[in-house]
Enzyme design. Structure first.
Site, short mmCIF file in Angstrom:
data_model
loop_
_atom_site.label_atom_id
_atom_site.label_comp_id
_atom_site.label_asym_id
_atom_site.label_seq_id
_atom_site.Cartn_x
_atom_site.Cartn_y
_atom_site.Cartn_z
N ARG A 97 0.81 -1.22 0.00
CA ARG A 97 0.00 0.00 0.00
C ARG A 97 0.84 1.27 0.00
NH1 ARG A 97 -2.79 -3.18 3.49
NH2 ARG A 97 -4.68 -4.07 2.58
N LYS A 108 2.60 11.93 -11.12
CA LYS A 108 1.82 10.93 -11.85
C LYS A 108 2.67 9.69 -12.07
CE LYS A 108 -1.12 13.87 -14.70
NZ LYS A 108 -1.45 14.20 -16.10
N GLU A 129 10.16 19.65 -25.01
CA GLU A 129 9.43 20.02 -23.78
C GLU A 129 10.07 21.26 -23.15
OE1 GLU A 129 6.64 18.52 -22.86
OE2 GLU A 129 6.74 16.44 -23.59
N LYS A 151 7.13 23.83 -14.09
CA LYS A 151 6.10 22.79 -13.99
C LYS A 151 5.53 22.75 -12.57
CE LYS A 151 4.50 18.19 -14.96
NZ LYS A 151 4.73 16.81 -15.40
N GLU A 158 -6.08 19.31 -11.54
CA GLU A 158 -6.12 19.21 -12.99
C GLU A 158 -7.43 19.69 -13.59
OE1 GLU A 158 -4.74 15.93 -15.94
OE2 GLU A 158 -3.94 15.48 -13.98
N ARG A 182 -3.41 23.82 -15.31
CA ARG A 182 -2.47 22.77 -15.68
C ARG A 182 -2.56 22.42 -17.17
NH1 ARG A 182 -1.24 17.71 -11.69
NH2 ARG A 182 0.36 16.71 -12.95
N ASN A 241 -0.23 21.27 -21.84
CA ASN A 241 -0.57 20.49 -23.03
C ASN A 241 -0.38 21.26 -24.33
OD1 ASN A 241 -1.21 17.99 -21.96
ND2 ASN A 241 -3.21 18.73 -21.30
N HIS A 290 0.20 19.50 -27.59
CA HIS A 290 -0.03 18.08 -27.34
C HIS A 290 -1.32 17.54 -27.97
CE1 HIS A 290 3.40 18.38 -24.74
NE2 HIS A 290 3.28 17.14 -24.29
N HIS A 330 -0.28 14.44 -29.79
CA HIS A 330 -0.76 13.10 -29.44
C HIS A 330 -1.44 12.43 -30.62
CE1 HIS A 330 -0.91 14.01 -24.83
NE2 HIS A 330 0.21 13.37 -25.16
N HIS A 375 7.84 10.99 -28.74
CA HIS A 375 6.88 11.96 -28.20
C HIS A 375 7.35 13.40 -28.44
CE1 HIS A 375 3.97 13.83 -25.57
NE2 HIS A 375 4.95 14.40 -24.90
N1 LIG Z 1 4.60 10.76 -15.16
C1 LIG Z 1 4.61 11.82 -15.94
O1 LIG Z 1 4.20 12.92 -15.54
C2 LIG Z 1 5.13 11.68 -17.34
C3 LIG Z 1 5.39 12.83 -18.10
C4 LIG Z 1 5.90 12.66 -19.36
C5 LIG Z 1 6.14 11.42 -19.88
N2 LIG Z 1 5.89 10.31 -19.12
C6 LIG Z 1 6.15 8.98 -19.63
O2 LIG Z 1 7.55 8.86 -19.86
C7 LIG Z 1 7.77 7.86 -20.85
C8 LIG Z 1 8.80 8.36 -21.81
O3 LIG Z 1 9.97 8.69 -21.11
P1 LIG Z 1 11.39 8.79 -21.81
O4 LIG Z 1 11.27 9.63 -23.01
O5 LIG Z 1 12.35 9.15 -20.76
O6 LIG Z 1 11.58 7.33 -22.39
P2 LIG Z 1 12.39 6.03 -21.85
O7 LIG Z 1 12.29 5.89 -20.40
O8 LIG Z 1 11.90 4.91 -22.70
O9 LIG Z 1 13.89 6.37 -22.24
C9 LIG Z 1 14.26 6.52 -23.59
C10 LIG Z 1 15.41 5.59 -23.97
O10 LIG Z 1 16.62 6.09 -23.44
C11 LIG Z 1 17.29 5.08 -22.67
N3 LIG Z 1 18.01 5.80 -21.62
C12 LIG Z 1 17.47 6.43 -20.55
N4 LIG Z 1 18.41 7.10 -19.88
C13 LIG Z 1 19.58 6.89 -20.52
C14 LIG Z 1 20.91 7.34 -20.31
N5 LIG Z 1 21.21 8.22 -19.34
N6 LIG Z 1 21.88 6.89 -21.15
C15 LIG Z 1 21.56 6.06 -22.16
N7 LIG Z 1 20.33 5.62 -22.43
C16 LIG Z 1 19.34 6.04 -21.62
C17 LIG Z 1 16.18 4.18 -22.21
O11 LIG Z 1 16.66 2.91 -21.90
C18 LIG Z 1 15.27 4.17 -23.45
O12 LIG Z 1 15.79 3.30 -24.39
C19 LIG Z 1 6.43 7.57 -21.47
O13 LIG Z 1 5.98 6.31 -21.03
C20 LIG Z 1 5.53 8.67 -20.95
O14 LIG Z 1 4.19 8.23 -20.83
C21 LIG Z 1 5.39 10.43 -17.87
ZN LIG Z 2 4.83 15.92 -23.44
#
Ligand SMILES: NC(=O)c1ccc[n+]([C@@H]2O[C@H](COP(=O)([O-])OP(=O)(O)OC[C@H]3O[C@@H](n4cnc5c(N)ncnc54)[C@H](O)[C@@H]3O)[C@@H](O)[C@H]2O)c1
Ligand SMILES: [Zn+2]
Length: 360
Positions: A121, A143, A185, A227, A237, A241, A245, A248, A252, A265
């Protein structure tokens, strides 16, 4: 070290940003008074580079760390990987005061955050985002979540980390395309909130592209501040907030119709932001000089600023946008810019105006 405080009453936490913070992580853990057992959840790209060092420094500081590695990529953000992580945590005998460290990009952050939010939990978790996108975006806001077959991020929890550590040095090993995608971003924060930050990014783009650690620490810190301020004004939200977007709605939809994977993305929202900027000129009278500066800064980063969208694809694009929640009575709602640094949300735009833009 730069510190951004995220004020959330008793759930407040700090984001620490600097060039070589990973090695000091045990020290920061100590100030949080957590248990000794911890699991580092990481992925198959990040783990081999950073997990061993982190594990041994935690070990030296008296912790009992374990490393849980999942396959790199969005597919790991699913219920099966969650199950795999739960098993790993219980095999390592994590208890209520133990903690999870998310070491990786947004995928690992969302996954490990969700695991920490639900295991027993909820046990404490620390975010160590290692992509530019995750440092400037997912490390603020709380999130966490995973994907279902039916769609992205459909299961999740709001769960705040106890600490976020952004080591700008880790960004050096990020593949260039991933790094550049994160810049989309960064630029967004300037457009929606802070004209002088936009100027800064515009002026310093070559240094940002070189991943200059000093510049990066400032950039990441400013994005987290923005942010955090925006989210703080609107935790539920309902309103403000929405400005996050910007770009986006179209972005999206582009991701959806091009099949997830064609565009990262950040690339899709780069195109989305440029289109939203041009819509802003039509609908809100944004100055042509601002349209041109915005378009140029995305191009200077090496991001795509347009996509050719054929007539049948346009139909699918509209379907995807209508599907994207922000719709009422056949008019799609947009975040549009009045000038650089000031946007308005919930602006209804007739579909005709959008298709004219796509065809021009
Ligand atoms: N929680 C939130 O508020 C929020 C906001 C935006 C995006 N997201 C989520 O984040 C995800 C995308 O995140 P991302 O773009 O970081 O993608 P990711 O986590 O897939 O990383 C991108 C790639 O880079 C590699 N990588 C990461 N760090 C590295 C480093 N320092 N050196 C070498 N390789 C590295 C990873 O293994 C992967 O192959 C999506 O699932 C999205 O939904 C969440
Ligand atoms: Zn985004």
């Amino acid at each position: 070290v730069r510190t951004v405080k995220v004020p959330l009453a008793e759930r407040s936490y700090d984001i620490l940003i600097g060039p070589q913070l990973l090695k000091d992580l045990p020290k920061y853990c100590q100030s949080l008074q957590l248990g000794t057992r911890c699991s580092i959840i990481t992925d198959s790209h990040v783990g081999p580079r950073y997990a061993d060092d982190l594990k041994s420094s935690l070990h030296q500081a008296g912790y009992k760390p374990d490393v849980v590695t999942v396959r790199a990529g969005e597919k790991s953000k699913g219920i099966r990987t969650v199950d795999y992580c739960y098993d790993a945590l219980s095999l390592h005998h994590l208890e209520r005061r133990s903690f999870v460290i998310a070491l990786g990009g947004g995928v690992v952050g969302d996954l490990a955050g969700f695991v920490a939010a639900t295991y027993l939990r909820g046990i404490p978790f620390i975010q160590v985002p290692t992509t530019l996108l995750s440092q400037v975006d997912s490390s603020v806001g709380g999130k966490t979540g995973i994907n279902l077959r039916a769609g992205k991020n459909l299961v999740g929890a709001f769960y705040q980390p106890r600490l976020v550590v952004c080591d700008s040095g880790t960004l050096r090993t990020l593949p260039r395309r991933e790094y550049v995608a994160g810049i989309a971003e960064v630029i967004k924060y300037g457009i929606i909130y802070d004209a002088s930050f936009f100027n800064y990014v515009e002026k310093n783009m070559p240094k940002i592209l070189k991943r200059d650690p000093k510049i990066l620490a400032f950039v990441v810190a400013r994005c987290c501040e923005i942010k955090s301020e925006v989210v703080g004004q609107d935790e539920t939200e309902s309103g403000t907030r929405a400005i996050l977007n910007f770009g986006h709605t179209i972005g999206h939809a582009i991701e959806a119709i091009s099949g997830y994977g064609r565009y990262l993305h950040g690339e899709a929202i780069s195109i989305g932001q440029v289109l939203a900027t041009r819509l802003s000129k039509e609908v809100k009278g944004l100055a042509e000089s601002d349209v041109s500066r915005i378009t140029k800064v995305f191009a200077a980063a090496g991001l795509p600023t347009k996509a050719h969208i054929s007539a049948p694809m346009q139909k699918r694009l509209f379907d995807a946008m209508r599907h994207d929640k922000k719709v009422s009575d056949g008019e799609i709602k947009f975040v549009l810019a009045k000038k650089i640094g000031a946007v308005e949300y919930g602006v209804k735009v007739p579909e005709e105006t959008i298709s004219q833009l796509l065809n021009s």
